[in-house]
Design an enzyme around this catalytic site. Structure first.
Site, short mmCIF file in Angstrom:
data_model
loop_
_atom_site.label_atom_id
_atom_site.label_comp_id
_atom_site.label_asym_id
_atom_site.label_seq_id
_atom_site.Cartn_x
_atom_site.Cartn_y
_atom_site.Cartn_z
N HIS A 70 4.49 -1.62 -9.44
CA HIS A 70 4.93 -2.59 -8.42
C HIS A 70 3.73 -3.32 -7.86
O HIS A 70 2.58 -2.97 -8.14
CB HIS A 70 5.80 -1.94 -7.35
CG HIS A 70 5.12 -0.97 -6.45
ND1 HIS A 70 4.60 0.23 -6.88
CD2 HIS A 70 4.87 -1.02 -5.11
CE1 HIS A 70 4.09 0.89 -5.85
NE2 HIS A 70 4.23 0.15 -4.77
N HIS B 7 2.28 -3.80 -4.90
CA HIS B 7 1.41 -3.46 -3.77
C HIS B 7 -0.04 -3.26 -4.20
O HIS B 7 -0.32 -2.71 -5.26
CB HIS B 7 1.94 -2.20 -3.07
CG HIS B 7 3.14 -2.46 -2.21
ND1 HIS B 7 4.02 -1.47 -1.85
CD2 HIS B 7 3.60 -3.60 -1.66
CE1 HIS B 7 4.98 -1.99 -1.09
NE2 HIS B 7 4.75 -3.28 -0.97
N ASP C 221 -2.34 -1.25 -3.37
CA ASP C 221 -2.84 0.10 -3.68
C ASP C 221 -2.36 0.59 -5.05
O ASP C 221 -2.66 1.73 -5.43
CB ASP C 221 -2.46 1.10 -2.57
CG ASP C 221 -0.97 1.32 -2.43
OD1 ASP C 221 -0.21 0.33 -2.40
OD2 ASP C 221 -0.55 2.49 -2.37
N HIS C 222 -1.67 -0.27 -5.81
CA HIS C 222 -1.27 0.08 -7.18
C HIS C 222 -1.85 -0.88 -8.23
O HIS C 222 -1.74 -0.61 -9.41
CB HIS C 222 0.26 0.15 -7.29
CG HIS C 222 0.81 1.24 -6.42
ND1 HIS C 222 1.24 2.46 -6.92
CD2 HIS C 222 0.96 1.31 -5.08
CE1 HIS C 222 1.62 3.22 -5.90
NE2 HIS C 222 1.46 2.55 -4.78
N HIS D 286 11.78 0.39 -2.62
CA HIS D 286 10.47 0.28 -1.93
C HIS D 286 10.01 -1.17 -1.99
O HIS D 286 9.66 -1.77 -0.97
CB HIS D 286 9.50 1.23 -2.63
CG HIS D 286 8.09 1.16 -2.16
ND1 HIS D 286 7.69 1.64 -0.93
CD2 HIS D 286 6.97 0.70 -2.77
CE1 HIS D 286 6.37 1.46 -0.81
NE2 HIS D 286 5.91 0.89 -1.90
N ASP E 172 6.25 4.73 -6.20
CA ASP E 172 6.77 4.81 -4.84
C ASP E 172 8.30 4.71 -4.79
O ASP E 172 8.88 4.28 -3.80
CB ASP E 172 6.13 3.72 -3.96
CG ASP E 172 4.61 3.88 -3.87
OD1 ASP E 172 4.08 4.88 -4.40
OD2 ASP E 172 3.96 3.01 -3.27
N HIS F 43 1.78 9.04 -4.74
CA HIS F 43 1.02 9.40 -3.54
C HIS F 43 1.08 10.89 -3.25
O HIS F 43 2.06 11.56 -3.58
CB HIS F 43 1.57 8.67 -2.31
CG HIS F 43 1.31 7.20 -2.30
ND1 HIS F 43 0.19 6.66 -1.75
CD2 HIS F 43 2.03 6.17 -2.79
CE1 HIS F 43 0.21 5.34 -1.89
NE2 HIS F 43 1.33 5.01 -2.52
FE FE Z 1 1.87 2.97 -2.85
ZN ZN Z 2 3.91 0.70 -2.70
#
Ligand code: FE
Ligand code: ZN
Length: 256
Positions: A56, A58, A60-61, A115, A134, A172
């Site tokens: 996805h 975001h 942080d990915h 998410h 996520d 995570h």
């Molecule tokens: Fe994440």
């Molecule tokens: Zn995420």
């Protein structure tokens, strides 16, 4: 056909995964929270990175992708066609039900929106592995930033329908907090009580709690269990529809 999967801790609580075929010497990377730990894990094993599967949009990915590509310029990037506008440029754009080949094995794509809208999971049956990031998480699920509760509930049902021996590689290390919350929903679930203890012990020893097995998620994860009569009764929603119970559990977690 043998695959080796390595969990790579990144940032403060993210996980990336390396999936290596010993038959073809190809390695796929699932998500790129940052480049350093991923490149170090590849170098330590002498592995060759050939592709990246993004779950996805975001940061942080995905944010380590450019730096990884500086070292491995030939990598092919896979991600959701439905979210291509928010993802890095894709070499392979996929959607729900699609399959693609990795090292001679099928990878099946599941749309697991909730998410984010456009979040995908990657199921590699030959390795009994699903990469959920996520969506479904160890004892939890991702917060609903973009999707609705019914959408996430439907997404979780797709993962729940995979073989119970599937290993769930989520994005995570949130499991200890998830366990504390799960116990507020099902304090009398013996499997959950035992798992919560094991999670505390693992974290105290600095060990990751990801991956987990789908069987243990089905037995202990309150978000997967929202359709069960004992869970509905436990939160005084015996007559409610599954997705409504899921929505209530998600709302309680957001406020936990
Ligand atoms: Fe994440
Ligand atoms: Zn995420």
């Amino acid at each position: 056909m043998a695959f080796e999967i390595v969990t790579v801790p990144c940032l403060s609580d993210n996980y990336a995964f390396l999936v290596r075929s010993d038959r073809t010497d190809e390695t796929a990377l699932v998500d790129v929270p940052e480049a350093g730990p991923v490149l170090a894990a590849l170098d330590a094993r002498g592995w060759r990175l050939t592709e990246v599967w993004l779950t996805h949009h975001h940061a942080d990915h995905v944010q380590g992708l450019d730096a990884v590509r500086e070292r491995w310029p030939e990598i092919a990037v896979t991600g959701a066609a439905a979210d291509a506008r928010r993802l890095p440029p894709l070499d392979r754009a996929v959607g729900d039900g699609d399959r693609f080949d990795f090292a001679g094995a099928a990878v099946q794509v599941l749309d697991v929106s909730g998410h984010t809208v456009g979040h995908v999971a990657y199921h590699l049956p030959a390795a009994h592995a699903v990469f959920t990031a996520d969506s479904l998480m160890a004892l939890g699920c991702g917060r609903l930033f973009e999707g609705t509760p019914p959408m996430m509930w439907e997404s979780l049902q797709k993962i729940a329908g995979l073989p119970a021996d599937t290993i769930v590689y989520s994005g995570h290390e949130y499991t200890a907090a998830n366990a504390r919350f799960a116990l507020t929903i099902e304090p009398d679930n013996a499997a959950l009580v035992a798992r919560a203890r094991a999670v505390e012990a693992a974290r105290a020893a600095g060990r990751p709690t990801v991956p987990s097995s789908l069987a243990e998620e089905l037995a202990t994860n309150p978000f997967l269990r929202a359709g069960l009569p004992e869970v509905k009764t436990a939160i005084s929603m015996a007559e409610a529809a599954d997705a409504e119970v899921f929505a209530e559990i998600r709302a309680r977690k957001d406020a936990f």
